[in-house]
Design an enzyme around this catalytic site. Structure first.
Site, mmCIF file in Angstrom:
data_model
loop_
_atom_site.group_PDB
_atom_site.id
_atom_site.type_symbol
_atom_site.label_atom_id
_atom_site.label_comp_id
_atom_site.label_asym_id
_atom_site.label_seq_id
_atom_site.Cartn_x
_atom_site.Cartn_y
_atom_site.Cartn_z
ATOM 1 C CE LYS A 167 -3.361 1.354 4.895
ATOM 2 N NZ LYS A 167 -3.195 0.857 3.522
ATOM 3 C CB SER A 221 -0.938 0.003 1.215
ATOM 4 O OG SER A 221 -0.196 -0.027 2.406
#
Length: 804
Positions: free
Chosen positions: A751, A708
């Site tokens: 996140k 990611s």
């Protein structure tokens, strides 16, 4: 046959008459009854049906019924006995009477000393009410009489013979039946009379007798009587068999009692001790009261007989006694009643926890399903999230909301299968597994059982406890869970299992497949402030012996603690810092230097020291080659800095920061993508050949892996090669492909909350993760800007500081 064949009467309206009241005799004298020829005096009765040919006593108490009986007796008229539909009606209307009754002749009219009236009447024939007649002091009606036509056919004769056989059979089953009844039944020559005779003597409900009375067709009437008689014979035969079996069991128990008494006498003569007699009796009583399934109860009684024959000095005696005590103390049939109150459960959950709407909705759904399907299987819920977000305390709230007992089982560090399934009784000191022990402690087999830290199960040389949990957490199998110590099945299907974990990766796939996973993300700053104000402050005040009026902490101070002194997904450290503030206040009050303490934001430096966290985003991204990424960790989301530097060399790529293989591949893909787009980015191709590029991810002691960070690595490398800094207020995540596409990643919610905690106001996310936007708390959505990336070109446009 029965005991209430003719004694039920219509008498509930009887009573003493007041002075001056109008008597039935007075009413008859004032208004003589002149009835038409086809009219009949009616006597409505409760719970009694008179059949033609039978004699029945009737108790009468209502004024109109007394007047009817006296008029019929005086005029030597017949009466019509008709059953009421509603026994409670004092003045029944035509709709409240059955239309078919029995014409009867009064044989005797008796008035007792207490003023009660009785008549003895004999049924003559059936009749049907056409209409009630008004103007009489009693019930009267125009009726249609039914003349019984003698019918003798082969079918009727066959049914008559069968009926007499059944009568003879049932009279043999009944105790002390007069011989006259049997003789009378066999001597009846008319099929119709026989059907009415048997129906009148049978112990049937009034509605069933009325149905036979209303059956005018003879064959159908005989069939109904036969059907009811056969059913009664079956009931009596079963009752006799049950009585005989009970008697046999009683005889067997008496025999066992005598033998046991003789055995005790023999043991006494041999000098053997009787000290265990009381224990044996107590265990026998406990087995009888435990409510075990029959299979388990039979096993327990067998073991008890072994114990009874065993001297108490034997080594196995105490082991067997302990085993029986475990069997009798388990809640085999003890359950608590579910509190199926959706509104009350919602209130309890809101009182105990702020936010967590998805979890609360799932619990309320479970209660709603339980109210509609009480026998359904309990779910296996697994709360997954970082530490301190309230996973463990949620289990206690669920138990309180459902009204169930609560049991907690910590699985962290368990590495022995026997901890789950128990040890076999052959080992010294053997005990059941923790599952059975927790249920015994809870005292109900439908408790809420929390399996804490299920992701931290170990595996040792004594087996795999995670595999042992497969049967426990499978609704299709756990109805017959077999603990090694008990060696008998125990039903776990009513237990509501709730598991907690910080991460799913370490939970084996088959075990994870049996659970319904519910993610608990970290809290936003606003949610933390609400939780602190509603729960943590109150709890820490009580823990430190303070009253609310003695110490107050302002909202600004709470916000400062959240921003500057804690950086976590949960609220565990936040509660510790609040506790530190209150301990400082408690010290001042105990010393007498203050009576009341008010803590504001500017007071925190003197209590908690300098601020522990500051925003380093602007400082780190102020130079080219630095980009802010977003990472997922087991304890919540975090920001991740990607730093790239260029030195003279021969085109090598150096990667540091303890990166995993997948993350290294992302860096190589990002560099290849930058090289492929060097023309668009105005980068001279020879720069790559004459330079070494070093990519470093700080916090090098922490292992990092995953795809990611691809977008952040591409932006950092492009920033380095273009000599353009990345905007300090933006963070990004997403996997990249060599075609420049931005691919979706996981952990979006964690996140985004990490970016919010770090002071970032714009996040760059893969466009294919847009569907997860609704899972982000509303407060976070309002405070952040979202830029959705299809390709790395979208990231380039959004990430860089505009050129002057």
């Amino acid at each position: 046959m029965g005991s209430n064949s003719s004694i039920h009467a219509e008498h509930s309206g009887a009573g003493t008459q007041a002075s001056g009241a109008v008597t039935p005799q007075d009413r008859l004298q004032r208004q003589p009854a002149e009835l038409p020829a086809d009219a009949l005096i009616l006597v409505p009765v409760r719970n009694l049906v008179v059949f033609p040919g039978l004699i029945a006593p009737i108790g009468i108490g209502r004024e109109r019924s007394i007047a009817a009986a006296q008029e019929a007796a005086r005029g030597q008229r017949q009466i019509g006995v008709v059953l009421q539909r509603d026994a409670a009606a004092e003045e029944p209307t035509l709709a409240e009477l059955y239309r078919v009754g029995t014409v009867a002749s009064i044989l005797r009219y008796v008035t007792s000393q207490d003023g009660a009236h009785h008549i003895v009447c004999q049924g003559e024939q059936r009749f049907r009410i056409i209409e009630l007649l008004e103007g009489y002091p009693f019930y009267a009606a125009r009726v249609e009489r039914y003349e019984e036509v003698p019918t003798v056919t082969t079918e009727v004769e066959a049914r008559m013979i069968q009926l007499k056989e059944r009568v003879r059979e049932i009279l043999q089953l009944l105790p002390e039946v007069p011989a006259e009844i049997a003789a009378a039944a066999q001597n009846v020559g008319s099929p119709a009379a026989l059907a009415d005779f048997v129906a009148g003597l049978m112990d049937l409900k009034p509605e069933e007798k009325q149905e036979i009375l209303e059956t005018f067709e003879l064959t159908q009437r005989l069939d109904k009587v036969l059907q009811l008689l056969v059913r009664r014979i079956e009931v009596l035969r079963l009752s006799r068999e049950i009585g005989e079996q009970t008697k046999e069991r009683m005889d067997e128990r008496q025999r066992e009692y005598l033998l046991r008494e003789q055995l005790k006498t023999i043991q006494k003569q041999l000098g053997e001790t009787e000290g265990n007699a009381a224990e044996i009796a107590a265990l026998e009583e406990a087995i009888a009261k435990a409510g075990m399934p029959e299979e388990v109860a039979a096993h327990a009684r067998k073991e008890l007989k072994r114990l009874e024959r065993m001297p108490d000095a034997a080594g196995e005696y105490s082991m067997l006694r302990t085993y029986l005590e475990w069997l009798t103390e388990l809640p085999w049939s003890v359950t608590t009643e579910d509190r199926i109150d959706i509104a009350g459960a919602r209130r309890i959950l809101d009182e105990d926890h702020f936010g967590l709407e998805k979890i609360k909705r799932r619990i309320l759904e479970y209660l709603a399903v339980r109210s509609l399907n009480p026998e359904g299987k309990s779910p296996i819920l697994c709360f997954v999230g970082p530490p301190g977000v309230g996973k463990t305390s949620l289990g206690q709230s669920i138990a309180r909301a459902t009204g169930r007992k609560f049991a907690r089982l910590g699985l962290g560090g368990v590495h022995d299968e026997a901890e789950i399934r128990g040890h076999r009784r052959t080992y010294i000191g053997a005990l059941p597994g923790n599952i059975i022990q927790a249920i015994r402690k809870a005292g109900a087999r439908n408790c809420v059982m929390m399996l804490d830290e299920v992701d931290k199960l170990g595996m040792g040389r004594h087996g795999d406890p995670a595999s042992a949990l497969l049967e426990v957490l499978d609704p299709e199998q756990n109805s017959a869970f077999r603990d090694n110590y008990l060696a008998v099945p125990f039903d776990l299907s009513k237990v509501m299992f709730i598991c907690t974990a910080n991460m799913l990766d370490t939970i084996p796939g088959p075990l994870r497949d049996r659970m319904e996973v519910i993610q608990l993300p970290g809290y936003t700053e606003e949610e933390k402030a609400q939780i602190a104000r509603r729960y943590l402050v109150k709890r820490q005040l009580e823990a430190n012996g303070l009253k609310p009026e003695q110490c107050q902490i302002t909202d600004a101070a709470l916000t400062s603690i959240i921003r500057d002194y804690t950086r976590e997904a949960g609220v565990r450290n936040l509660e510790r810092e609040i506790g530190t503030v209150f301990r400082h206040a408690a010290m001042r009050i105990a010393e007498g230097t203050a009576q009341q303490v008010r803590v504001d934001a500017e007071d925190l430096h003197g209590i908690l020291g300098p601020e522990k966290f500051e925003s380093e985003v602007a400082m780190r991204t102020s130079v080219p080659g630095v980009a802010t990424g977003l990472a997922w960790t087991p304890v919540g989301g975090d920001i991740l800095f990607i730093e790239a530097s260029r030195t003279p060399g021969n085109g090598k790529l150096i990667l540091t920061g303890q990166l995993g293989d997948v993350m290294k591949e992302s860096a190589q893909a990002a560099l290849t993508l930058v090289k492929a787009r060097s023309g668009e980015l105005n980068i001279a191709p020879e720069v790559f050949e004459k330079s070494d590029i070093h990519v470093h991810v700080p916090a090098g002691a922490i292992p990092k892996d995953g795809p990611s960070a691809g977008v952040a690595m591409f932006v950092a490398l492009a920033s380095l090669m273009m000599d353009r800094p990345v905007r300090s207020d933006r963070a990004m995540t997403g996997e990249i492909s060599l075609r420049g596409l931005v691919l979706p990643v996981g952990g979006i919610k964690e996140k985004v909350l990490a970016a919010l905690r770090a002071g970032i106001d714009t996040v760059l996310l893969p466009a294919r993760n847009r569907k997860e936007l609704e899972e982000i708390p509303e407060d976070a959505r309002q405070r952040l800007n979202f830029i959705w990336l299809e390709t790395v070109d979208d990231a380039m446009r959004a990430a860089f500081v505009d050129r002057p």
